[in-house]
Design an enzyme around this catalytic site. Structure first.
Site, PDB file in Angstrom:
ATOM      1  N   ASN A  13       0.829  -1.197   0.000  1.00  0.00           N
ATOM      2  CA  ASN A  13       0.000   0.000   0.000  1.00  0.00           C
ATOM      3  C   ASN A  13       0.872   1.259   0.000  1.00  0.00           C
ATOM      4  O   ASN A  13       1.490   1.592   1.011  1.00  0.00           O
ATOM      5  CB  ASN A  13      -0.906  -0.044   1.239  1.00  0.00           C
ATOM      6  N   GLY A  15       0.004   4.346   0.021  1.00  0.00           N
ATOM      7  CA  GLY A  15      -0.484   5.324   0.994  1.00  0.00           C
ATOM      8  C   GLY A  15       0.040   5.045   2.389  1.00  0.00           C
ATOM      9  O   GLY A  15       0.400   5.961   3.133  1.00  0.00           O
ATOM     10  N   ASP A  70       0.020  -4.873  12.131  1.00  0.00           N
ATOM     11  CA  ASP A  70      -1.225  -5.630  12.034  1.00  0.00           C
ATOM     12  C   ASP A  70      -2.213  -4.917  12.927  1.00  0.00           C
ATOM     13  O   ASP A  70      -1.866  -4.477  14.032  1.00  0.00           O
ATOM     14  CB  ASP A  70      -1.050  -7.087  12.463  1.00  0.00           C
ATOM     15  N   SER A  71      -3.402  -4.750  12.432  1.00  0.00           N
ATOM     16  CA  SER A  71      -4.394  -4.029  13.216  1.00  0.00           C
ATOM     17  C   SER A  71      -5.773  -4.568  12.918  1.00  0.00           C
ATOM     18  O   SER A  71      -5.985  -5.278  11.938  1.00  0.00           O
ATOM     19  CB  SER A  71      -4.331  -2.526  12.909  1.00  0.00           C
ATOM     20  N   GLY A 150     -12.663   1.004   5.828  1.00  0.00           N
ATOM     21  CA  GLY A 150     -12.936  -0.093   6.751  1.00  0.00           C
ATOM     22  C   GLY A 150     -14.142   0.187   7.630  1.00  0.00           C
ATOM     23  O   GLY A 150     -15.209   0.577   7.158  1.00  0.00           O
ATOM     24  N   ASP A 152     -14.416   2.549   9.815  1.00  0.00           N
ATOM     25  CA  ASP A 152     -14.427   3.946  10.273  1.00  0.00           C
ATOM     26  C   ASP A 152     -15.823   4.557  10.395  1.00  0.00           C
ATOM     27  O   ASP A 152     -16.095   5.269  11.367  1.00  0.00           O
ATOM     28  CB  ASP A 152     -13.560   4.823   9.365  1.00  0.00           C
ATOM     29  N   LYS A 172      -7.740  12.104  12.740  1.00  0.00           N
ATOM     30  CA  LYS A 172      -7.772  10.666  13.020  1.00  0.00           C
ATOM     31  C   LYS A 172      -6.401  10.180  13.471  1.00  0.00           C
ATOM     32  O   LYS A 172      -6.287   9.412  14.431  1.00  0.00           O
ATOM     33  CB  LYS A 172      -8.237   9.894  11.781  1.00  0.00           C
TER      34      LYS A 172
END
Length: 194
Positions: A13, A15, A70-71, A150, A152, A172
């Site tokens: 990714n 970003g 990882d989240s 996701g 959010d 955020k």
């Protein structure tokens, strides 16, 4: 002068690479994405273990320092689900949100938290440090806001009186689980270069 001239982020990714690079300057000179040909499966059973697995694998394959995260979302009433399976709870963000709201349709306890673990691995694959960030919130009964991704739109942050999707990226980042974990990684680098 950077502590590390270059490191690889175990992600494809662009970003995310840019976000991490912004947080980790001036300690890392250049942060590059994992080449597209390299896929690392998240086969571990916790956020910490998945972050370490990805960082160690990327470091060994690339022969340089590597960072991985990882989240996911842990909902109290769902015994921590979707947890490490957050990204695989549906095929799209909309499907993941729909499934979550369906599973919580008759649930009064809406408490949840986003968790992020970041691991930094040496070129030999050994882990130098892990950092963690958590953001407590609640799951709404319907999406709110147009930003983010996701979960959010359904993740309400009481301290901000908004969902993640209603916050700007900068807002955020200041309260999010990933922002906290990145800040702790910055603090680790500061101890190496006082």
């Amino acid at each position: 002068m950077p502590i590390l001239a270059q490191a690889v982020l175990a992600s494809h990714n662009a970003g995310k690479v840019k976000e991490f690079q912004g947080w980790l300057q001036p300690w890392i000179g250049e942060l590059v994405a994992l080449p597209a040909a390299i896929e690392i499966a998240e086969t571990a059973d916790s956020f910490v273990a998945n972050a370490c697995l990805k960082a160690a694998t990327a470091a060994k394959v690339m022969g340089e320092w590597a960072i991985a995260d990882d989240s996911g979302l842990a909902v109290h009433a769902l015994q921590g689900a979707p947890g490490i399976y957050s990204a695989r709870y549906g095929a799209t963000d909309a499907e993941r949100i729909e499934r979550l709201l369906r599973e919580m349709a008759d649930v009064s306890d809406r408490a949840a938290e986003f968790i992020c673990v970041i691991a930094l691995a040496r070129p030999d694959g050994t882990i130098a440090v892990t950092t963690e960030g958590r953001c407590a919130g609640e799951i709404l009964t319907a999406p709110r806001g147009q930003g983010g991704f996701g979960y959010d739109p359904v993740f309400w942050v009481p301290s901000q009186q908004r969902t993640f999707a209603e916050m700007s990226p900068v807002e955020k980042q200041q309260v999010s689980h990933r922002g906290q974990a990145l800040q702790r990684l910055r603090e680790y680098f500061q101890t190496l270069n006082p």
